[in-house]
Design a protein around this motif. Structure first.
Motif, PDB file in Angstrom:
ATOM      1  N   UNK A 255       0.798  -1.229   0.000  1.00 53.55           N
ATOM      2  CA  UNK A 255       0.000   0.000   0.000  1.00 53.55           C
ATOM      3  C   UNK A 255       0.829   1.277   0.000  1.00 53.55           C
ATOM      4  N   UNK A 256       1.847   1.444   0.858  1.00 52.28           N
ATOM      5  CA  UNK A 256       2.603   2.711   0.819  1.00 52.28           C
ATOM      6  C   UNK A 256       3.202   3.009  -0.552  1.00 52.28           C
ATOM      7  N   UNK A 257       3.779   1.997  -1.182  1.00 53.95           N
ATOM      8  CA  UNK A 257       4.360   2.199  -2.503  1.00 53.95           C
ATOM      9  C   UNK A 257       3.308   2.515  -3.556  1.00 53.95           C
ATOM     10  N   UNK A 258       2.188   1.802  -3.497  1.00 49.16           N
ATOM     11  CA  UNK A 258       1.104   2.066  -4.450  1.00 49.16           C
ATOM     12  C   UNK A 258       0.559   3.473  -4.272  1.00 49.16           C
ATOM     13  N   UNK A 259       0.357   3.881  -3.023  1.00 47.90           N
ATOM     14  CA  UNK A 259      -0.176   5.213  -2.745  1.00 47.90           C
ATOM     15  C   UNK A 259       0.755   6.284  -3.297  1.00 47.90           C
TER      16      UNK A 259
END
Length: 363
Positions: A255-259
């Motif tokens: 999630x952090x990377x996708x965000x």
């Protein structure tokens, strides 16, 4: 001289309001309650380690507001209890935030032509919009819309619909509301993602009165351009699923990377159309999924901690408020008299989806 986008129609923020339950719980109190609950014995040693790690380390969150009178209630996890909690608190929180936005706007309930309400933590039929109409005393002929299933990203689609209503209909003033009772979407098991999400989310509502006309006095906050990015291929990374008659949050390490990646792409699209660069943005109104998300955003966008200070401050005090979060960040920036100029408003979440809007703020 800053280049100015040429929007087809203007939308102005007239007032912003927020609301939370009165009960404030620190992460230390949450850990103590978890260890005293029956659920602690049901979960394995790894789950205990995950919960202690999240709630004892510096994870960017100090406290959350939850719609319970005592933390022991959080661990009463069954479909009927959760449904009753949502019905008891979501309408009141939504109406409270909406009332505060109305007061700040200088308008009255009878001036509102449409209301748009978003949530993902519960389901009502008739929807929340009808409760808001009743509690705020909106007109019987008000256009009322309920948006569901957009997760943490919902504020921007809500505002995009509000803008469409202002542009393409007889609406002059629209009330935009996002409300989440995350404690009504509680689920626990041994999955680390499920446990981490249970430690991150809080309850609250945010609202904005948006209009064709700007405030007659004070700051002008104009919506100038926006875009969205929806990537269904990454849907499994962040979503709700139905299990045992309840919502179970799926939260992955991606999630952090996708965000950060999606937020960067959305930002570049809108800034590129406006002939602007990151350095032209004077205030960042960003959703914060958690501390790791904020750090990923800083790296990807080339920002420093001060740039995301409003998001970090709201995360620290309230936790992740899902769709309501960006209203809190916008309110914090306004209360702090953040510099005039170009402001960037962005949310992201389930889907995987990301949305961004360029605001022009002037005296």
């Amino acid at each position: 001289m800053m280049p100015t986008p040429s929007p087809s129609a203007s939308m102005y923020f007239r007032g912003v309001g927020t609301a939370t339950p009165p009960a404030r719980y620190t992460k230390a109190e949450c850990l103590d309650a978890f260890q005293k609950s029956e659920w602690f014995a049901r979960l394995d040693a790894r789950a205990h380690f995950v919960a202690r790690t999240v709630l004892q380390r510096d994870n960017g969150i100090e406290a959350r507001r939850l719609a319970v009178d005592a933390l022991a209630e959080v661990f009463q996890i069954d479909p009927n209890t959760l449904a009753k909690r949502f019905l008891a608190h979501a309408p009141k929180l939504a109406a409270s935030a909406g009332q505060r936005a109305l007061v700040q706007s200088g308008l009255h309930a009878g001036d509102i032509d449409a209301v748009v309400v978003s949530t993902c933590t519960g389901y009502l039929c008739p929807g929340l919009s009808g409760y808001v109409v009743e509690l705020l005393g909106l007109r019987a002929d008000v256009q009322a819309y309920d948006l569901v299933g957009q997760g943490c990203a919902a504020a921007l689609p809500n505002l995009q619909l509000s803008r469409a209503l202002l542009t393409g209909s007889t609406c002059v003033h629209v009330l935009s509301i996002c409300v989440e009772v995350s404690s009504a979407a509680m689920y626990l098991d041994n999955d680390p993602g499920v446990l981490i999400s249970a430690c991150l989310f809080g309850d609250g509502a945010g609202a904005a009165v948006v209009s064709r006309q700007c405030q007659p006095v004070g700051r002008r906050i104009a919506w100038t351009d926006s875009t969205s990015l929806i990537n269904p291929a990454e849907r499994p990374a962040l979503m709700f699923e139905q299990r045992d008659g309840m919502l179970r949050n799926i939260l992955s390490r991606a999630v952090p990377g996708l965000a950060a990646d999606h937020a960067h792409r959305v930002l570049n699209t809108v800034l590129g159309r406006a002939g602007l660069g990151t350095a032209d943005v004077s205030a960042w109104i960003m959703h914060a999924g958690g501390r790791d998300v904020l750090l990923a955003l800083e790296r990807e966008l080339g920002l420093g901690p001060r740039d995301l200070r409003y998001s970090a401050a709201m995360l620290h005090e309230y936790g992740n408020l899902s769709s309501a979060f960006v209203y809190f960040v916008l309110e914090a920036a306004l209360n702090d008299a953040a510099p005039d100029g170009w402001w960037w408003l962005s949310s992201f979440g389930a889907g995987f989806s990301c949305h961004g809007a360029l605001l022009k703020v002037s005296a």
